[in-house]
Design an enzyme around this catalytic site. Structure first.
Site, PDB file in Angstrom:
ATOM      1  N   CYS A 153      -2.550  11.637   3.759  1.00  0.00           N
ATOM      2  CA  CYS A 153      -2.947  10.746   2.661  1.00  0.00           C
ATOM      3  C   CYS A 153      -2.744  11.408   1.306  1.00  0.00           C
ATOM      4  O   CYS A 153      -2.493  10.733   0.303  1.00  0.00           O
ATOM      5  CB  CYS A 153      -4.415  10.359   2.798  1.00  0.00           C
TER       6      CYS A 153
ATOM      7  N   GLU B  19       0.804  -1.216   0.000  1.00  0.00           N
ATOM      8  CA  GLU B  19       0.000   0.000   0.000  1.00  0.00           C
ATOM      9  C   GLU B  19       0.841   1.271   0.000  1.00  0.00           C
ATOM     10  O   GLU B  19       0.335   2.359   0.278  1.00  0.00           O
ATOM     11  CB  GLU B  19      -0.952  -0.009   1.199  1.00  0.00           C
TER      12      GLU B  19
ATOM     13  N   ASN C  48     -14.075  10.284   3.020  1.00  0.00           N
ATOM     14  CA  ASN C  48     -13.673   9.035   2.382  1.00  0.00           C
ATOM     15  C   ASN C  48     -12.467   8.419   3.078  1.00  0.00           C
ATOM     16  O   ASN C  48     -11.886   7.455   2.586  1.00  0.00           O
ATOM     17  CB  ASN C  48     -13.344   9.274   0.904  1.00  0.00           C
TER      18      ASN C  48
ATOM     19  N   HIS D 162      -4.200   1.820   7.533  1.00  0.00           N
ATOM     20  CA  HIS D 162      -2.818   2.107   7.171  1.00  0.00           C
ATOM     21  C   HIS D 162      -2.069   2.597   8.410  1.00  0.00           C
ATOM     22  O   HIS D 162      -2.669   3.186   9.318  1.00  0.00           O
ATOM     23  CB  HIS D 162      -2.720   3.204   6.096  1.00  0.00           C
TER      24      HIS D 162
END
Length: 467
Positions: free
Chosen positions: A374, A175, A368, A252
């Site tokens: 991010c 990721e 979201n 994450h």
């Protein structure tokens, strides 16, 4: 030694920003599923954050959104015809697949790749491994396009190595930088690269979450470290994320810890065997880096994990200013969550270089599950490196004005789930990307390659069927 500094490459929010709720394990994404989004507001919020970071004298650049809808994905799933016909058929057959093709999740460039600066790599090039994002369909479809974009931006192969993503399987689920932190005395000096995995694919006895998927495997992190030619013995660490926090919505590592320079902020439940692992980090720091390492742990009694997830305190950007201080740029939700705000104030008073606390309104992204951290990919560049990049992506006041006008012209004010079936949206998105390519001085054919290749595939399929 030539001076180097960190640049924040923020992802431009794409014109198809929507709330499809596709991200299993992302609490905010699930909470807002099928809500009406505001793509224009989302993009303007992102630009406002970039503007603020640039105004601090910190390196800022942008990466283009991936062209959407992802016609290649729809073609691979068996939909044929013109783009409008493919959209119509997908909408009738399976709206979830259509939502996956329209996903604007490339805006979160912390998932674009893992980046190792030249100072850490044996060949003295900056290495990129685009994330395969193998856990989720809509994200796994990004890897090919992201690789193409990164190679177009970081184009001097003497200075940059942009690898292909790892094979797209759950054993090597990767990721990107959301599970990677670099700590160093100075951007251009050798640092310590810290990889955080949620599980081991091969060690069945290792701890793992029970409810939500662990999106990063140890095996993927180790493979990235090897291909980046890192010093695996003396300057690289592999931690495991606490499965308890994964099951609480920490999908994450950058939702539970953040590091920059000589500072690491972490929740006390961030890692398995946290005390010993942080001691290992301290010992490695003393061998590799100069000066003190500042580690600030936030206790669970002061900040429950649920509040850390809802506020995204640890998804704040930790920014090193030219004056030597550091700014913690938090989402506005931190200010509105009493425990998170108190924890942020405690960080400010901890005696680290962090001497400034600011808040950014990123509500469209936050709904979201994407906060300030991010939205950015951190890349260390010196002057020669920067000269080897596409010049049009670096932040200037002129670029700011042009991007703002571009958003105002091309983005819809609202986008509801049923709007994804509107055939006009395909043309609107293509026009937006073509215009953006000119603004960023990138090849529009590269940004729209899937639209062109899918049209060719459809023509070939039609010829084959008629024969």
């Amino acid at each position: 030694m030539m001076s180097a500094r960190e640049y924040n490459f923020d992802g431009l929010v794409g014109p198809t920003h929507n709330y499809a709720g596709l991200s299993w394990g992302n609490v905010a994404s699930a909470m807002h599923q099928n809500a009406t989004a505001n793509p224009r507001a989302a993009a303007l919020e992102g630009l406002a954050k970039m503007r603020r970071v640039a105004a601090m004298g910190i390196g800022q650049a942008v990466l283009p959104p991936l062209a959407r809808p992802n016609l290649r994905l729809l073609h691979e799933l068996g939909f044929r015809g013109s783009p409008g016909e493919m959209i119509e058929r997908a909408g009738k057959s399976d709206p979830v697949l259509l939502a996956a093709a329209y996903s604007a999740s490339s805006m979160w460039t912390a998932n674009a790749a893992t980046v190792s600066p030249a100072a850490d790599c044996a060949d003295r090039r900056t290495h990129f491994t685009p994330a395969n994002l193998a856990t989720l369909l809509h994200r796994s479809a990004e890897a090919i396009d992201t690789t193409r974009v990164l190679r177009a931006v970081f184009r001097d192969e003497r200075r940059f190595a942009v690898h292909d993503s790892l094979p797209g399987c759950l054993v090597l689920s990767d990721e990107g930088a959301a599970n990677h932190t670099r700590l160093c005395s100075a951007d251009g000096s050798r640092g310590i690269e810290l990889f955080v995995a949620g599980r081991s694919a091969f060690d069945r006895s290792a701890a793992a979450p029970a409810l939500y998927p662990a999106r990063q495997t140890l095996e993927a992190s180790q493979a990235v470290a090897r291909r980046h030619q890192l010093d695996l013995e003396q300057a690289t660490l592999f931690f495991q994320q606490n499965p308890v926090v994964i099951d609480a919505g920490v999908f994450h590592n950058d939702v539970i810890s953040v590091g920059r320079g000589n500072v690491l902020l972490a929740h006390e439940l961030a890692f398995i065997d946290q005390r010993n692992r942080l001691d290992e980090l301290r010992r490695m720091w003393d061998q590799v880096c100069d000066g003190p390492l500042e580690i600030v742990e936030i206790a669970a009694r002061d900040l429950p994990v649920a509040d850390a997830v809802s506020s995204y305190l640890f998804n704040s950007q930790l920014l090193s200013r030219p004056d030597g201080g550091m700014t913690l740029l938090c989402p506005q939700e931190v200010a509105e969550t009493p425990t998170a705000h108190a924890a942020a104030r405690k960080i400010l008073a901890a005696g680290t270089p962090i001497d400034d606390l600011q808040f950014a309104d990123l509500r469209q992204s936050m709904r979201n599950g994407g906060g300030p951290a991010c939205l950015r990919l951190r890349v260390v560049l010196d002057e020669v490196d920067r000269a080897g990049c596409a010049p049009g992506v670096f932040w200037t006041e002129s670029l700011d004005r042009r991007l703002t006008a571009w958003v105002q012209k091309h983005y819809r004010e609202s986008l509801a789930p049923e709007d994804l079936r509107d055939p006009r949206l395909v043309d609107e998105c293509q026009a937006a990307i073509e215009s953006l390519a000119s603004i960023l001085q990138l090849d529009h054919g590269m940004l729209l390659a899937d639209h062109v290749s899918t049209a060719s595939m459809n023509r070939a399929a039609g010829m084959s069927e008629s024969q």
